[in-house]
Design a protein around this motif. Sequence first.
Motif, PDB file in Angstrom:
ATOM      1  N   PHE B 296       0.832  -1.201   0.000  1.00 17.80           N
ATOM      2  CA  PHE B 296       0.000   0.000   0.000  1.00 17.80           C
ATOM      3  C   PHE B 296       0.870   1.256   0.000  1.00 17.80           C
ATOM      4  CE2 PHE B 296      -4.470  -1.292   1.638  1.00 17.80           C
ATOM      5  CZ  PHE B 296      -4.495  -2.302   0.707  1.00 17.80           C
ATOM      6  N   ASP B 297       1.966   1.192   0.766  1.00 18.44           N
ATOM      7  CA  ASP B 297       2.832   2.371   0.870  1.00 18.44           C
ATOM      8  C   ASP B 297       3.377   2.766  -0.497  1.00 18.44           C
ATOM      9  OD1 ASP B 297       2.419   2.461   3.530  1.00 18.44           O
ATOM     10  OD2 ASP B 297       4.143   1.145   3.997  1.00 18.44           O
ATOM     11  N   LEU B 298       3.799   1.728  -1.208  1.00 15.53           N
ATOM     12  CA  LEU B 298       4.349   1.993  -2.541  1.00 15.53           C
ATOM     13  C   LEU B 298       3.295   2.651  -3.436  1.00 15.53           C
ATOM     14  CD1 LEU B 298       6.789   1.351  -4.560  1.00 15.53           C
ATOM     15  CD2 LEU B 298       5.375  -0.569  -5.293  1.00 15.53           C
ATOM     16  N   LEU B 299       2.089   2.092  -3.407  1.00 15.72           N
ATOM     17  CA  LEU B 299       1.019   2.636  -4.245  1.00 15.72           C
ATOM     18  C   LEU B 299       0.700   4.068  -3.851  1.00 15.72           C
ATOM     19  CD1 LEU B 299      -1.463  -0.379  -4.554  1.00 15.72           C
ATOM     20  CD2 LEU B 299       0.256   0.383  -6.164  1.00 15.72           C
ATOM     21  N   GLN B 300       0.590   4.306  -2.527  1.00 10.11           N
ATOM     22  CA  GLN B 300       0.279   5.661  -2.066  1.00 10.11           C
ATOM     23  C   GLN B 300       1.310   6.647  -2.582  1.00 10.11           C
ATOM     24  OE1 GLN B 300      -0.812   4.105   2.048  1.00 10.11           O
ATOM     25  NE2 GLN B 300      -0.967   6.318   2.255  1.00 10.11           N
ATOM     26  N   ASN B 301       2.552   6.192  -2.500  1.00 11.81           N
ATOM     27  CA  ASN B 301       3.659   7.041  -2.863  1.00 11.81           C
ATOM     28  C   ASN B 301       3.703   7.298  -4.368  1.00 11.81           C
ATOM     29  OD1 ASN B 301       5.764   8.558  -2.263  1.00 11.81           O
ATOM     30  ND2 ASN B 301       7.246   6.888  -1.959  1.00 11.81           N
ATOM     31  N   GLU B 302       3.581   6.234  -5.131  1.00  8.87           N
ATOM     32  CA  GLU B 302       3.744   6.341  -6.587  1.00  8.87           C
ATOM     33  C   GLU B 302       2.517   6.957  -7.255  1.00  8.87           C
ATOM     34  OE1 GLU B 302       6.120   5.604  -8.863  1.00  8.87           O
ATOM     35  OE2 GLU B 302       7.588   5.271  -7.261  1.00  8.87           O
ATOM     36  N   LEU B 303       1.352   6.624  -6.745  1.00 11.11           N
ATOM     37  CA  LEU B 303       0.132   7.051  -7.434  1.00 11.11           C
ATOM     38  C   LEU B 303      -0.505   8.268  -6.788  1.00 11.11           C
ATOM     39  CD1 LEU B 303      -1.415   3.507  -7.975  1.00 11.11           C
ATOM     40  CD2 LEU B 303       0.113   4.754  -9.469  1.00 11.11           C
ATOM     41  N   LYS B 304       0.100   8.735  -5.702  1.00 12.02           N
ATOM     42  CA  LYS B 304      -0.403   9.941  -5.021  1.00 12.02           C
ATOM     43  C   LYS B 304      -1.885   9.789  -4.637  1.00 12.02           C
ATOM     44  CE  LYS B 304       3.432  12.280  -6.098  1.00 12.02           C
ATOM     45  NZ  LYS B 304       4.216  11.041  -6.291  1.00 12.02           N
ATOM     46  N   ILE B 305      -2.192   8.695  -3.961  1.00 10.55           N
ATOM     47  CA  ILE B 305      -3.556   8.552  -3.459  1.00 10.55           C
ATOM     48  C   ILE B 305      -3.504   8.200  -1.987  1.00 10.55           C
ATOM     49  CG2 ILE B 305      -4.850   7.960  -5.554  1.00 10.55           C
ATOM     50  CD1 ILE B 305      -4.313   5.068  -5.024  1.00 10.55           C
ATOM     51  N   SER B 306      -4.592   8.444  -1.287  1.00  8.86           N
ATOM     52  CA  SER B 306      -4.613   8.137   0.141  1.00  8.86           C
ATOM     53  C   SER B 306      -4.951   6.663   0.340  1.00  8.86           C
ATOM     54  CB  SER B 306      -5.647   9.007   0.844  1.00  8.86           C
ATOM     55  OG  SER B 306      -6.924   8.628   0.396  1.00  8.86           O
ATOM     56  N   ALA B 307      -4.672   6.156   1.518  1.00  9.18           N
ATOM     57  CA  ALA B 307      -4.880   4.727   1.796  1.00  9.18           C
ATOM     58  C   ALA B 307      -6.342   4.333   1.615  1.00  9.18           C
ATOM     59  CB  ALA B 307      -4.422   4.404   3.214  1.00  9.18           C
ATOM     60  N   ASP B 308      -7.257   5.260   1.962  1.00  7.59           N
ATOM     61  CA  ASP B 308      -8.690   4.935   1.836  1.00  7.59           C
ATOM     62  C   ASP B 308      -9.103   4.742   0.385  1.00  7.59           C
ATOM     63  OD1 ASP B 308      -8.602   5.387   4.460  1.00  7.59           O
ATOM     64  OD2 ASP B 308      -9.504   7.402   4.364  1.00  7.59           O
ATOM     65  N   GLU B 309      -8.413   5.452  -0.496  1.00  8.63           N
ATOM     66  CA  GLU B 309      -8.823   5.406  -1.898  1.00  8.63           C
ATOM     67  C   GLU B 309      -8.330   4.154  -2.625  1.00  8.63           C
ATOM     68  OE1 GLU B 309      -8.906  10.114  -3.137  1.00  8.63           O
ATOM     69  OE2 GLU B 309      -7.000   9.077  -2.949  1.00  8.63           O
ATOM     70  N   ILE B 310      -7.359   3.470  -2.007  1.00 13.76           N
ATOM     71  CA  ILE B 310      -6.720   2.371  -2.726  1.00 13.76           C
ATOM     72  C   ILE B 310      -7.726   1.333  -3.186  1.00 13.76           C
ATOM     73  CG2 ILE B 310      -5.223   0.362  -2.411  1.00 13.76           C
ATOM     74  CD1 ILE B 310      -3.206   2.113  -1.153  1.00 13.76           C
ATOM     75  N   GLU B 311      -8.633   0.957  -2.287  1.00 12.60           N
ATOM     76  CA  GLU B 311      -9.555  -0.122  -2.641  1.00 12.60           C
ATOM     77  C   GLU B 311     -10.383   0.235  -3.879  1.00 12.60           C
ATOM     78  OE1 GLU B 311     -11.597  -2.117   0.509  1.00 12.60           O
ATOM     79  OE2 GLU B 311     -13.358  -2.356  -0.755  1.00 12.60           O
ATOM     80  N   SER B 312     -11.023   1.405  -3.835  1.00 10.74           N
ATOM     81  CA  SER B 312     -11.881   1.755  -4.976  1.00 10.74           C
ATOM     82  C   SER B 312     -11.048   1.947  -6.239  1.00 10.74           C
ATOM     83  CB  SER B 312     -12.694   3.011  -4.663  1.00 10.74           C
ATOM     84  OG  SER B 312     -11.835   4.097  -4.510  1.00 10.74           O
ATOM     85  N   PHE B 313      -9.819   2.439  -6.044  1.00 12.99           N
ATOM     86  CA  PHE B 313      -8.964   2.619  -7.212  1.00 12.99           C
ATOM     87  C   PHE B 313      -8.620   1.272  -7.836  1.00 12.99           C
ATOM     88  CE2 PHE B 313      -4.550   2.385  -8.698  1.00 12.99           C
ATOM     89  CZ  PHE B 313      -4.682   3.137  -9.849  1.00 12.99           C
TER      90      PHE B 313
END
Lengths: 272, 383
Positions: B296-313
């Motif tokens: 998740f950290d990598l995704l947050q960092n690379e894609l500039k999204i918050s942790a809550d948004e990851i699932e829907s993304f």
Amino acid sequence: MNMIPSDVKIHPTVLFSIIDSYERRNEKMTRVVGTLIGTNIQGNIEVNDCFVVPHRDGDEVALDVEFAKNSMNAFRKINPSVSIVGWFSTGNDIPNTSCLIHEYYARETVSPIHLTVDTNLKNNKPEVKAYYSTELGIPERKQGTLFVPIPIEITSYDSEQLAINLFQDGKFSTKRIVKPGMDFVNLKLALDDIYLMLNSVTDYVDKVLAGKIAMDSNVGRSLVKIIDSIPLLDAQTFDTLMTNQMNDLLMVQYLSNLVQVQLTLNEKLALI
Amino acid sequence: MNQNDMPVFCDVTAEEQIEALKAFCVPLGAKIISGNSQDVLADLVKNMGAFYAKEISETDLEMVLNSLVSLIIISPEDKCAKLASQFCENLLKASLPERYGVVKLRILSNLFHGLISTSKNRYTVFVYLAKCSLAAKNLQYLQLDLDLIKKYLKTWQSSIEETQVLYRLLFEATSQMNDSQNALKFINELLSTYTKDTASKSRDDAHRCIVYCINDPNIFIFDNLLLLEPIKFLEGELIHNLFTIFVSGNLNQYTEFANSHKQILIQFSMDHEKNINKMRILSLMSLAENSKDLSFDLLQNELKISADEIESFVIDAIRTKCIRCKIDHLARNVTVMSVSYRTFTKQNWHALKERLEKWRENLAAVDQNLTNILAQPALLQMS
């Protein structure tokens, strides 16, 4: 609701019956005609079945309407959801007499289709064409009919496809007889097929790597997608998995055979 | 095959048909000349507007126009071209209520099928059919099978310009209906018609192609377009740089580009927010190519999204069918099962070959096992 046919899906059984009925026609008949049965959902037509209707061609065309009605009623008893979607005729073109038959079907159903199957192989293949009719003239005075072609697609249920594949195998056998093989034999044949296909795919990839074929990234992606869709196992696990399944299957087969022998034996003993 | 594929049955002669049309048309206010039937027919087509000047039901209109169609297709070859193109032009321009749109398409489609299949007039009708489909927002009667269209163009001996006009229309019609697959197919064909020498004329088409690929929310992979001459021609321009980012770049590169070249987004009317969304998915695909486990950290960092948004993304990304993956909330991890490669290089081909070989080996092993079993007939023959 728009019922004007936009595309037609035909099941192979329909084509088989048409060709078969042509082969068995009465001596003097030049063609056979009959009713097509299926569904018409907003112009998307699917033809699942058909039956021949006796008719007389010549200067005057006569169709056994009573027979057509009775047969259709019988079909409805088997499957109430199907209806008449049109009619078929063998031959490559549409003769004048067809207009009259078409008019009859236009009374039986909304926008019937007309299917022609060229059993005379005019262009060296049994061409199948579908049409729907539309009228021309001026309001209140019809002066003629146009037969507009509609695209055809041959579709089949899985079981139908299986049967067709089997029939195709008989194409090159001199006896013209094929028998459905046993489970294992079928499995083996399927495996051989996949193996052959894999060989040609690998061949293609080799050629790409050697620079003989231009790299098409879309082809590559599609291949990866196929490989991704099957689980990748190493030979060992795969083998164990396969052997377990196979042992179970063999056991079941062995037991069922045993039961069969027991029964036969019992029958024989009872006779003594 | 020198014939049409639409049989016509007429109870009356062509002359009687023309007379009947004239008799129907004159009371509606049209002035039709008298003379030989070919001239009358030409005049009827010219003044066909009279048929639908007053209210007329769809079925009646269809009948009358079909009658005209049946006359046009039997007229002599030298007159046929003019009649057909005038008929199409009038029909396209006819201002009829929206529900008549489909009637127009059917009539044009009938005319198309009625003309001799090798006739060049078919091209004219096809173009008008595409124009009408575009106007009526209906692709039902438009032939979209590329192989067939290519075959047609060959029999009609269409010039490159004519081919381009047709592909451009088909692209417009399909992209308008969000038929992304077909639209991509036609724009690809359109650009392929240009050669190195004519690439300079292709600027507009190339721009449209790039803008379309970037804007369409359903297509993600278009690396093969980079190989086309018109796109190569744009090399060095900003729009080409932007396109390359969408083919193989990541989110950071895009934001950098967008910050320094805001004007180009406005010039080509692109939506920055939409672009960012698309770049996120594309970046996710790139990440997934390199590693099967994405934290998740990598995704947050690379894609500039918050942790809550990851699932829907991630769900949105899966919906594009470009990636298959699972979310593990406990381990804060996304496990990738498969992903479409954005670019497909020689390296990928090598990897593909390895996996094919492996599959073949496995299959051979299974095959061997099965042969062994089949070799023991005692087990099987009783059944």
